[in-house]
Design a protein around this motif. Sequence first.
Motif, PDB file in Angstrom:
ATOM      1  N   SER A 117       9.028  69.213 -23.780  1.00 17.38           N
ATOM      2  CA  SER A 117      10.259  70.008 -23.778  1.00 17.38           C
ATOM      3  C   SER A 117      11.371  69.345 -22.968  1.00 17.38           C
ATOM      4  N   LEU A 118      11.013  68.346 -22.137  1.00 11.05           N
ATOM      5  CA  LEU A 118      12.027  67.656 -21.335  1.00 11.05           C
ATOM      6  C   LEU A 118      12.363  66.305 -21.962  1.00 11.05           C
ATOM      7  N   GLN A 119      13.578  65.880 -21.840  1.00 11.33           N
ATOM      8  CA  GLN A 119      13.966  64.576 -22.366  1.00 11.33           C
ATOM      9  C   GLN A 119      13.483  63.475 -21.436  1.00 11.33           C
ATOM     10  N   ALA A 120      13.044  62.401 -22.008  1.00  9.38           N
ATOM     11  CA  ALA A 120      12.547  61.287 -21.203  1.00  9.38           C
ATOM     12  C   ALA A 120      13.668  60.726 -20.344  1.00  9.38           C
ATOM     13  N   GLY A 121      13.364  60.419 -19.132  1.00 11.40           N
ATOM     14  CA  GLY A 121      14.323  59.828 -18.212  1.00 11.40           C
ATOM     15  C   GLY A 121      15.255  60.813 -17.567  1.00 11.40           C
ATOM     16  N   ASP A 122      14.913  62.087 -17.618  1.00 15.84           N
ATOM     17  CA  ASP A 122      15.751  63.094 -16.965  1.00 15.84           C
ATOM     18  C   ASP A 122      15.809  62.874 -15.462  1.00 15.84           C
ATOM     19  N   ALA A 123      14.682  62.466 -14.885  1.00 14.54           N
ATOM     20  CA  ALA A 123      14.632  62.287 -13.430  1.00 14.54           C
ATOM     21  C   ALA A 123      13.745  61.094 -13.131  1.00 14.54           C
ATOM     22  N   PRO A 124      14.054  60.325 -12.105  1.00 11.28           N
ATOM     23  CA  PRO A 124      13.195  59.196 -11.743  1.00 11.28           C
ATOM     24  C   PRO A 124      11.882  59.694 -11.158  1.00 11.28           C
ATOM     25  N   LEU A 125      10.874  58.809 -11.226  1.00 11.09           N
ATOM     26  CA  LEU A 125       9.576  59.164 -10.662  1.00 11.09           C
ATOM     27  C   LEU A 125       9.692  59.283  -9.154  1.00 11.09           C
ATOM     28  N   GLY A 126       9.199  60.390  -8.604  1.00  8.62           N
ATOM     29  CA  GLY A 126       9.357  60.654  -7.177  1.00  8.62           C
ATOM     30  C   GLY A 126       8.184  60.231  -6.321  1.00  8.62           C
ATOM     31  N   GLY A 127       7.244  59.483  -6.892  1.00  6.72           N
ATOM     32  CA  GLY A 127       6.082  59.078  -6.104  1.00  6.72           C
ATOM     33  C   GLY A 127       5.084  60.218  -5.955  1.00  6.72           C
ATOM     34  N   LEU A 128       4.066  59.981  -5.131  1.00 10.24           N
ATOM     35  CA  LEU A 128       3.010  60.971  -4.924  1.00 10.24           C
ATOM     36  C   LEU A 128       3.529  62.113  -4.063  1.00 10.24           C
ATOM     37  N   GLN A 129       3.358  63.326  -4.557  1.00  9.11           N
ATOM     38  CA  GLN A 129       3.804  64.500  -3.813  1.00  9.11           C
ATOM     39  C   GLN A 129       2.652  65.421  -3.432  1.00  9.11           C
ATOM     40  N   GLY A 130       1.633  65.481  -4.239  1.00 11.50           N
ATOM     41  CA  GLY A 130       0.477  66.304  -3.900  1.00 11.50           C
ATOM     42  C   GLY A 130       0.672  67.762  -4.267  1.00 11.50           C
ATOM     43  N   ALA A 131      -0.431  68.417  -4.528  1.00  9.93           N
ATOM     44  CA  ALA A 131      -0.444  69.856  -4.791  1.00  9.93           C
ATOM     45  C   ALA A 131      -1.222  70.524  -3.670  1.00  9.93           C
ATOM     46  N   PRO A 132      -0.692  71.588  -3.101  1.00  8.37           N
ATOM     47  CA  PRO A 132      -1.412  72.231  -1.989  1.00  8.37           C
ATOM     48  C   PRO A 132      -2.754  72.792  -2.436  1.00  8.37           C
TER      49      PRO A 132
END
Length: 750
Positions: free
Chosen positions: A257-272
């Motif tokens: 549903s999102l267009q490719a390249g909308d946002a740069p990869l933010g690296g590892l963020q983790g899920a609590p």
Amino acid sequence: EVESDILRRVRTLLRELDGHHPACQCDRGMLRWTLHKKIDQNPSNSSVLVRILVKELERAERGDFRHYIIPLLHTLMYTLIKAPCISDELCGRVYDFCKKLLTLPKPFCTIGLDYAIRLKMERTAPGTLYQRMVISEQSLKSDPYPYQEKIFIFADPELLSEAICNALVTDTEAAQLSQSPRACMCYVIIHAMQAALGEGCDVSGLKRSLQDMPTRDVEHWFQQVVVAVERAGSEASADRGQHAARLEKIYHAVLSSLQAGDAPLGGLQGAPLPNPSISFHLWREDDQLWKELVLFIRPLSQSCEPDCLSQDLDNFEIPDIISTCECCEQTRFSVLSTDSGIERDLPPAAEEPFGPCSAEMEQSRLQRKGGIKKKPSPLESVAFLQAGCNSAGVKPPAKPQRRPGVPPEPAAPLQRLHTARVVLLGDDRILGRLAQAYHSLRKRETRRVFLTPRLNLQFYYIPVVTGQPNTLAAGDHAATGQEELCEVAGYLGRADPWYESNINTLCHMIPKLATMPSSPSKHLVTDLFIVDVIAYYIRMGIQPVCFQVYAVKIFFNEPAQEPAEDVFLTELRTQVQENISHRELSMTKKKTTLDGPGIDLTVTYRKVVVSDRAKELAMSLRSTGLVMKAIPADEAEDLMCLNVNITEIVRINNLSGRSFSAVANRLKTRNIKIRSTEQRPFMVCLDKDSRRTYRNVISVEVSPCLEPSYCLQKTRIMKFSLHETEDVGLVKYMPKSLLLPINTFAGVIQ
């Protein structure tokens, strides 16, 4: 700089294990918590901490610092479970180290084998350990992994102050507020994608996509991820690349549903890692533990009898007959009659005579007495207990008809899909109540099995001491200190240094945090620290320490009074009873002048010897009281015997007259009988609890409590072979003694 800071924290943790406590005593017990919280704030540093811990483990093995190994390994595994992504090379180093532990004695080889099995699966399907933990703890519906867990915290309101109980209730409830099934499913999806794809996963885009989805679509993708991860973990030929390819397909479908390249990869963020499901209970009823476990397995909302849901759960008992529920269409083993035997309960049609034989029928009809029909409780109904037969993991209720000559299909065994983790808060007195409840539960299960094949039951203990000890206020026992009220916690701390560092430090910290004035900083600490430590304990504390439960039979000076039977876990104490009749008082004063204080006792016991041969001994003495301790003062001593201290009164004749002195007699035994030869009563107090005090006692018999199932099987065998004294057949392989297992991080390290 980050690596040196983490290394410094790890070395500080190891120094605390050596007995070098931090200068600030308030930091004691919080070093592990602060280390993990620092990583939670920046999940990308998880690999740095894992690499440092692996190096420290290898250094501890080379230098023979074995007391470092289990704490470091638990810290490493907890970090690895929560980490967003760990390389296969790093997991391989941890896996190889765990295999090395198999050459060491218990508990190192046991823990090493358990973690090696988990790591092998995690290397093939990254994210499996996190996913399974969240699914079971949050009771998320999932066919590939249908396991459920729940934490039951039990506290005695007479042992803990109201402020502590209220603070714990508030903290446990606050920990559940921010968690919903939808949020937990999103955490599982995000963590599985990061663990498999690494930095190639657009976490921000994934979060936005899941946030905009309806709940039905989130559930769909959650099930897809669970199936993919469980499939990779169960396939023998699966590899990490195939698993990553499967999840990448799901990842692109979620982000479609999102267009490719909308946002740069933010690296590892983790899920609590969400807090586990916790329920807090004030232990007011003796059978409350059994009630909660039954309702966990079979909630009232799923009962086959909706008419009974509004009835009280107070007075109930399991019926001894075996039957089933009609609405579940199950085969009946015996007929459960619905006729109460009361005349007014007959239906109207039965009261109307009809036909020419009505007079004869009226005369021959059974005479019915007037009475009161007792309303059954939901937990009392056999149908309620049997209604769980249709749930997952239970064998099918109906037997399919088979053709002659065709062998029957073996019935599917019951699976333990539920795990109840019972956490006890308090001192030795609440453990005494636990021993009583556990013995009662085992007797119920012997009469009629319900929980045993369906439930995995785990016990945990967190010592908490506040105020003045509520012990038997007589003699020197009134001055019992807080250390003596926590003998079990002291033993577990000596046997397991990681338990001492993380759990025993809560003994005084929980009351202190509960009584702190309300402030933002207070809520920040309590809402995180107490719940986090409990969660860490139940997740990583998997090694049980088994304590022998002792049975005691008490005889009274009134011949008409029936003997009492009870159990105890830590201590039995006897004392001379003071409030007696005037006639006995005058005789006692005369005898005290001649023979000294106390009463005459006959002690018969079986001496504990190295060869384990039975050696019966008997002695007579005058004593003011005795104490039986089941918890040894040193972890190297035998945990399966009683240390009996008898205060003997010895008469001394000298030139100045007659005097008396007290001499301590010490003996080790498993079976002992004590009787008052002059019929003077004494008092008996069990597990340091004044509520469990027996008066007017003239004789006591103590022996190891036998497992009820063993006793039942032994009785059945004795019916057919009266002269058989040794255990034969199935009895030889059954546990004979009733042991109470309490989980710690390492068990007993010799």
